[in-house]
Design an enzyme around this catalytic site. Structure first.
Site, PDB file in Angstrom:
ATOM      1  CE  LYS A  68      -3.940   2.190   0.331  1.00  0.00           C
ATOM      2  NZ  LYS A  68      -3.534   2.917  -0.903  1.00  0.00           N
ATOM      3  CE  LYS A  94       3.501   7.285   5.706  1.00  0.00           C
ATOM      4  NZ  LYS A  94       3.158   8.214   4.600  1.00  0.00           N
ATOM      5  CE  LYS A 142       4.807   7.330  -1.835  1.00  0.00           C
ATOM      6  NZ  LYS A 142       4.183   7.716  -0.568  1.00  0.00           N
ATOM      7  CB  THR A 151      -2.539  13.985   4.668  1.00  0.00           C
ATOM      8  OG1 THR A 151      -2.755  12.899   3.771  1.00  0.00           O
ATOM      9  CG2 THR A 151      -1.101  13.981   5.142  1.00  0.00           C
ATOM     10  CG  ASN A 189      -4.468  18.138  -0.931  1.00  0.00           C
ATOM     11  OD1 ASN A 189      -5.370  18.813  -0.423  1.00  0.00           O
ATOM     12  ND2 ASN A 189      -4.611  16.873  -1.236  1.00  0.00           N
ATOM     13  CB  SER A 224      -5.837   4.835   1.785  1.00  0.00           C
ATOM     14  OG  SER A 224      -5.506   5.872   0.908  1.00  0.00           O
TER      15      SER A 224
HETATM   16  N1  GLU Z   1       0.810   9.105  -0.439  1.00  0.00           N
HETATM   17  C1  GLU Z   1       0.293   9.040   0.901  1.00  0.00           C
HETATM   18  C2  GLU Z   1       1.398   8.707   1.875  1.00  0.00           C
HETATM   19  O1  GLU Z   1       2.565   8.904   1.603  1.00  0.00           O
HETATM   20  C3  GLU Z   1      -0.907   8.112   1.019  1.00  0.00           C
HETATM   21  C4  GLU Z   1      -0.647   6.699   0.680  1.00  0.00           C
HETATM   22  C5  GLU Z   1      -1.907   5.837   0.612  1.00  0.00           C
HETATM   23  O2  GLU Z   1      -2.984   6.308   0.931  1.00  0.00           O
HETATM   24  O3  GLU Z   1      -1.754   4.676   0.219  1.00  0.00           O
HETATM   25  O4  GLU Z   1       1.155   8.289   2.988  1.00  0.00           O
END
Ligand code: GLU
Length: 409
Positions: free
Chosen positions: A61, A85, A97, A181, A212, A340
């Site tokens: 994810k 995370k 990623k 976020t 954002n 998410s």
């Molecule tokens: N890009 C965001 C992060 O770095 C969200 C990642 C997601 O929702 O999968 O945490």
């Protein structure tokens, strides 16, 4: 200096304080899957990656980034941070990623769509609600997620909205994703102020990266009596000692696309913003913004990492020795991926949950994550940083899962 090599130093440090064995740690030293494709559109080539770092706790994810500076080293580091995370947030995911190296600014909508579709097409075999689930990241958004979902569904021949998050509501997205976020970061800042600043009011703050996440968190803080004295984006920044009008600045940014021609306050550079005399510095741009070159000059006593990896390893040391408290990225910016997770869970069950209820869940989760990190930090009697406490908790959970899977003993 490689960002990933810098990350490994943090792992080694946590290993030393936690007593994790080399044999156990080895599962976290390299990604389990690293895919690279050169997307080709109208004769132009676009280097693209999807890296799945670890899947002990669940499918991959993490977002997809469109940026001219994207590299394998960066995507690998971002995938590593997602792994920690997601584990720290206690959501059933590994970490991954993706990224495409190009500048999306000023590109035609057709080109952007072609690149997004080409990405989803090329990586379709590795994506899916039970394999690896992308989301937006720097310079990607709901529209891009829609094209990717549509392309993926054409390849696999069935509906599968849970293969991607951060979608528009009409395609199975979730309303609160837009400011999630920022909302998560705001909850964590309130916890930090209550524990470390005895609930002090009217604290000043500066935001690097008034995009954002950065502009939403500024609005939430301003509504709560915090005073924003400086903000910047990639075009530069503005400063006003007695406080900027956050809503006005956010509206301006929305309309003009950048802060560069804002007429109130004093113009400052991004470097100056970081060195502003302020209580809380919010880093919401890119990685490696505070390094050994400027760590000494940072005046804020509290730093909140809304971006991924904005402070490097050497800067961590310098700031810790000055007594600066850093709320680490894997805790401070986890509101996005937690939301998410709510979206993905809804897509899988088909049950649509009320937004108000989801906000309560996010609040609870952020507070629980903060408390776990804070308690670990307290238990070590100030001998470790909040980052080390967060890494320790996250690594531990992954290693337990790896043990159950029989990959380590
Ligand atoms: N890009 C965001 C992060 O770095 C969200 C990642 C997601 O929702 O999968 O945490």
């Amino acid at each position: 200096m490689s960002i990933f090599a810098d990350n490994l130093k943090r792992l080694q440090e946590v290993q030393a304080i936690s007593g994790i064995k080399d044999e156990e740690m080895k599962v976290l030293l390299e990604p389990v899957q690293n895919k690279y494709v050169e997307l080709e559109i109208e004769g132009e080539k676009y280097p693209a990656w999807r890296i799945l770092y670890n899947r002990a706790l669940g499918p991959g994810k993490g977002g997809i980034r469109f940026h001219p500076e994207v590299s394998e080293d960066e995507v690998k580091s971002l995938a590593f941070w997602m792994t920690l995370k997601n584990s720290l947030a206690d959501i059933p995911y590994g970490g991954a990623k993706g990224g495409v190296k190009f500048n999306p600014k000023g590109l035609s909508e057709q080109k952007l769509e072609a690149i997004s579709r080409a990405y989803a097409h090329a990586f379709a075999p590795y994506l899916g609600q039970d394999k690896d689930i992308p989301a937006p990241d720097v310079y990607t958004n709901g529209k891009i997620m829609s094209w990717m979902l549509d392309e993926f569904e054409q390849v696999v021949g069935h509906h599968e909205p849970g293969m991607i998050t951060g979608k528009p509501v009409e395609l199975g997205g979730i309303k609160m994703r837009g400011d999630a976020t920022a909302q998560g970061g705001y909850i964590v800042i309130k916890e930090m102020v209550s524990k470390f600043l005895a609930g002090k009011k009217n604290l000043s703050f500066a935001v690097q990266g008034f995009g954002n996440a950065g502009s939403f968190i500024a609005e939430k803080l301003a509504a709560d009596g915090f005073v924003m004295v400086a903000a910047s984006d990639s075009s530069g920044g503005v400063y006003q000692a007695d406080g900027l009008d956050v809503s006005k600045l956010a509206q301006f940014k929305q309309a003009a696309g950048s802060l560069s021609s804002y007429e109130e306050g004093t113009k400052i550079s991004n470097a100056e913003l970081l060195e502003t005399e302020v209580d809380i510095l919010i880093l919401a741009a890119l990685e490696n913004q505070i390094t050994e070159l400027n760590a000494d000059k940072i005046k804020a006593k509290y730093i909140v990492e809304l971006a991924n990896g904005p402070v490097d390893f050497a800067a961590d040391k310098i700031l810790a020795s000055k007594g600066t408290l850093i709320v680490p990225d894997i805790l401070a910016n986890s509101g996005g991926v937690i939301t998410s997770y709510f979206e993905w869970a809804q897509n899988r069950t088909g049950q649509i949950l009320d937004e108000e209820y989801l906000r309560v869940l996010l609040d609870k989760k952020m507070k629980a994550n903060w408390t776990a990190v804070y308690e670990k930090y307290l238990a070590a009697e100030n001998k470790i940083t909040l980052r080390q406490a967060a890494y320790w908790l996250a690594i531990n959970r992954i290693l337990i899962a790896e043990k159950y899977r029989g990959r380590i003993s």
